[in-house]
Design a protein around this motif. Structure first.
Motif, short mmCIF file in Angstrom:
data_model
loop_
_atom_site.label_atom_id
_atom_site.label_comp_id
_atom_site.label_asym_id
_atom_site.label_seq_id
_atom_site.Cartn_x
_atom_site.Cartn_y
_atom_site.Cartn_z
N GLY A 142 0.85 -1.13 -0.15
CA GLY A 142 0.12 -0.20 0.31
C GLY A 142 0.69 1.53 -0.02
O GLY A 142 2.12 1.03 0.60
N ARG A 143 0.92 2.57 -0.20
CA ARG A 143 1.41 3.67 -0.65
C ARG A 143 -0.14 4.37 -0.25
O ARG A 143 -1.08 4.52 -0.93
N SER A 144 0.22 5.84 -0.46
CA SER A 144 -1.00 6.92 0.43
C SER A 144 -0.49 7.63 -0.99
O SER A 144 0.64 7.68 -1.91
N ALA A 145 -0.83 8.63 -1.80
CA ALA A 145 -0.89 9.56 -2.79
C ALA A 145 0.32 10.07 -2.41
O ALA A 145 1.14 10.26 -3.51
N ALA A 146 0.79 10.76 -1.43
CA ALA A 146 2.04 11.24 -1.28
C ALA A 146 3.40 10.86 -2.08
O ALA A 146 3.89 10.70 -2.29
N GLU A 163 -8.55 6.32 -11.26
CA GLU A 163 -9.50 5.26 -12.66
C GLU A 163 -8.92 3.98 -12.37
O GLU A 163 -10.21 2.62 -12.78
N LEU A 164 -7.71 3.93 -11.32
CA LEU A 164 -7.83 3.04 -11.54
C LEU A 164 -8.73 2.02 -10.21
O LEU A 164 -9.10 0.72 -10.74
N ARG A 165 -9.11 2.58 -9.58
CA ARG A 165 -10.29 2.29 -8.74
C ARG A 165 -11.12 1.88 -9.58
O ARG A 165 -12.29 1.33 -8.99
N SER A 166 -12.43 3.47 -10.62
CA SER A 166 -13.17 2.82 -11.20
C SER A 166 -13.00 1.58 -12.02
O SER A 166 -14.04 0.44 -12.28
N ARG A 167 -11.63 1.29 -12.64
CA ARG A 167 -11.60 -0.74 -13.30
C ARG A 167 -11.65 -1.30 -12.24
O ARG A 167 -11.52 -2.41 -12.70
N GLY A 168 -12.14 -0.70 -11.14
CA GLY A 168 -11.43 -2.32 -9.93
C GLY A 168 -10.41 -3.15 -9.75
O GLY A 168 -9.83 -4.88 -8.76
N LEU A 169 -9.48 -2.13 -10.22
CA LEU A 169 -7.85 -2.82 -9.97
C LEU A 169 -6.87 -2.24 -8.13
O LEU A 169 -6.31 -3.01 -7.87
N VAL A 170 -7.76 -1.34 -7.77
CA VAL A 170 -6.99 -0.93 -6.81
C VAL A 170 -8.03 -0.60 -5.60
O VAL A 170 -9.23 0.06 -6.30
N GLU A 171 -7.81 -0.34 -4.83
CA GLU A 171 -9.17 -0.14 -3.26
C GLU A 171 -8.24 1.12 -2.59
O GLU A 171 -7.08 0.79 -1.95
N GLN A 172 -8.91 1.72 -2.17
CA GLN A 172 -8.85 2.63 -1.11
C GLN A 172 -8.66 2.16 0.35
O GLN A 172 -9.91 2.20 0.46
N LEU A 173 -8.23 2.96 1.03
CA LEU A 173 -8.17 2.27 2.57
C LEU A 173 -7.68 3.36 3.63
O LEU A 173 -7.36 4.40 3.20
N GLY A 174 -8.66 3.53 5.13
CA GLY A 174 -8.48 5.06 5.59
C GLY A 174 -9.43 5.36 5.06
O GLY A 174 -11.08 5.11 4.31
N GLY A 175 -10.05 7.02 5.17
CA GLY A 175 -10.80 7.68 5.23
C GLY A 175 -10.97 9.18 6.11
O GLY A 175 -9.68 9.48 6.97
N THR A 195 -4.31 5.76 2.51
CA THR A 195 -3.66 4.52 1.55
C THR A 195 -4.17 4.27 0.69
O THR A 195 -5.76 3.32 0.22
N TYR A 196 -3.74 3.18 -0.66
CA TYR A 196 -3.77 3.04 -1.38
C TYR A 196 -3.65 1.32 -2.08
O TYR A 196 -2.02 1.05 -1.43
N ARG A 197 -3.92 0.32 -2.40
CA ARG A 197 -3.69 -1.02 -2.58
C ARG A 197 -3.89 -1.86 -4.10
O ARG A 197 -5.14 -1.94 -4.30
N ARG A 198 -3.04 -2.49 -4.46
CA ARG A 198 -4.05 -3.35 -5.45
C ARG A 198 -4.88 -4.78 -5.23
O ARG A 198 -4.44 -5.05 -4.32
N LEU A 199 -5.56 -5.06 -5.78
CA LEU A 199 -6.96 -6.31 -5.62
C LEU A 199 -7.00 -6.98 -6.34
O LEU A 199 -6.78 -8.13 -6.04
N THR A 200 -5.46 -6.79 -7.06
CA THR A 200 -5.27 -8.65 -8.18
C THR A 200 -3.89 -9.14 -7.12
O THR A 200 -3.22 -8.80 -6.55
#
Length: 479
Positions: A432-436, A455-467, A473-478
């Motif tokens: 996982g990585r943050s946008a920064a 775009e990656l989230r809309s494709r179902g390739l990446v999910e957002q964690l936190g809020g 942060t963001y991580r891959r779903l594959t």
């Protein structure tokens, strides 16, 4: 890249998906946990299979950089020892598009030791058309039963009598036998004797399993799940929460089930209007009816009839991009590679097949089956004439599945990502990585990073964690 791997990757890219005997993982973030089920499933799969580490299926089987190939190979070899019996592997280095990958050949487990189980949990897995699935206790018993010749179709049906056979079907059967085999089975003048010698009944008049399934008034009185469960995937225009459409359960003896299955297909398969060179206009179904009939007939005739499969139906699933037909029981006496070649025939239920060579469908008067090894070639021919790829056959030892895909497969979610999106996607492989963090690592502007992540989230390739109030942060779903 060696020629065999070159051809395999080309096929994967052309079909845009794994094969039943090939599993692809990017492994950019380390050895995937999901390989546990894959190793068991491929060891239980007829002929074994192949695992490729270093290709990303989500982006069109693009090679990715493996951070520590040696550790991956050691981890894979170590994982193979955690099964009972241990999985036998042949691991080698290879290249795809000039980038190193790891190829592991998984050898089929000895049939006398199947199923191959995860030692820690005792769970065994099998391959399906869309993943690996844990075997139930009954399905595990099927591996033990498969070591003996199947003779279940010759057994008597307790409680059944001659009156439980459909007279219309029996009369057509007797006429066909006497017309087509007058010097053999047809030479017996007495109907009762002919039925007995054909294996439809036993000497005391009790119908056999084969006799009831082929010509019973209602076989489901004794075999409730010897049915076809058919349904179509909901359309985008269907109400929210819709699970299926045109769902039906088809029962009766095999010839009547065939007629009913064809009627369902004519109602449900989409059609297009096409013109031919002679100027005539026709409705063409998405999937040729001839191919569907051959596949359904084979599923009913060759499904397993033993006790372990009594609760399982023949299944037909019409999805938006493919047609799937599946039945309990794998191939018997033949392999997928030999289907439709060299006129090879092999019947799991030999008595049932022999009877159905003379049984006619009431609606059309057509024979249920020829048993001349012409069915698969006919399927291949009509699919080619319709502009479709050859059917994909999946033998999972205790389940056999046929998949027919539409002419143009849908694009995978990540195949048309731009270079920025691919860089962000690859950077998330290690965790996982943050946008920064992505902005700093990739030397990209903050707006470009955010746009790529959306775009990656809309494709179902990446999910957002936190809020709100927490680090995002963001991580891959594959993988």
């Amino acid at each position: 890249m060696d020629q065999d791997l070159d051809e395999l990757v080309a096929r994967l890219r052309a079909t845009r998906g794994d094969y039943d005997d090939v599993e692809v993982k990017s492994a950019a973030g380390g050895l995937p946990q999901s390989l546990t089920s894959t190793l068991s499933a491929l060891a239980n799969h007829p002929g074994g299979g192949t695992i490729i580490l270093g290709l990303d299926e989500a982006t069109g089987f693009r090679p990715v950089r493996l951070s520590d190939p040696q550790a991956l190979k050691q981890g894979l070899a170590g994982k193979a020892r955690s099964f009972s019996p241990p999985v036998r592997l042949a691991i080698r280095d290879a290249e795809v598009d000039g980038i190193p990958v790891i190829v592991a050949r998984v050898h089929e487990c000895d049939p006398s030791a199947k199923p191959c189980r995860v030692a820690a949990s005792g769970v065994a897995y099998m391959r399906g058309h869309d993943g690996d699935f844990p075997l139930s206790a009954l399905e595990q018993q099927a591996f033990l039963v498969a070591r003996q010749p199947p003779l279940f179709d010759r057994k008597p049906v307790e409680g059944a009598a001659r009156e439980d056979l459909d007279e219309e079907l029996v009369a057509a059967f007797l006429r066909s036998v006497r017309e087509r085999d007058p010097q053999g089975l047809g030479r017996f003048n007495e109907d009762a004797e002919l039925l007995r010698r054909a294996g439809v009944t036993l000497p005391d008049g009790t119908p056999t399993v084969a006799g009831v399934l082929a010509m019973g008034v209602h076989p489901q009185e004794w075999f409730p799940r010897f049915v076809i469960q058919a349904s179509a995937e909901p359309l985008s225009s269907d109400p929210a929460g819709a699970r299926a459409r045109n769902q039906t359960t088809i029962s009766g003896p095999i010839p009547r089930m065939l007629d009913a299955a064809m009627a369902w297909a004519r109602r449900v398969f989409d059609t297009t209007i096409v013109s031919t060179p002679d100027g005539t206009v026709h409705d063409r179904p998405t999937y040729p009816y001839v191919a569907f009939r051959e596949i359904i007939a084979n599923a009913l005739l060759h499904r397993d009839l033993d006790h372990w499969s009594e609760g399982m139906a023949t299944e037909v699933r019409l999805r938006r991009d493919r047609l799937i037909v599946s039945n309990p029981g794998g191939l018997y006496g033949i392999t997928v590679e030999r289907l439709g070649r060299d006129a090879v025939t092999s019947a799991r239920n030999a008595r049932l097949v022999a009877i159905c060579q003379h049984v006619r469908t009431p609606e059309t008067g057509a024979r249920v089956v020829e048993a001349l090894a012409t069915g698969i070639p006919i399927v291949n021919q009509v699919l080619a004439e319709a502009g479709l790829r050859p059917a994909h056959y999946i033998d999972a030892a205790i389940r056999f599945t046929v998949v027919i895909q539409q002419a143009v497969p849908p694009m995978r979610p990540g195949e048309d990502l731009n270079q920025t999106e691919l860089r962000v996607y690859d950077a998330l492989a290690a965790g996982g990585r943050s946008a920064a963090e992505l902005k700093h690592e990739l030397s990209l502007s903050a707006p470009n990073v955010r746009k790529a992540l959306r775009e990656l989230r809309s494709r179902g390739l990446v999910e957002q964690l936190g809020g709100p109030g927490r680090p995002t942060t963001y991580r891959r779903l594959t993988d």
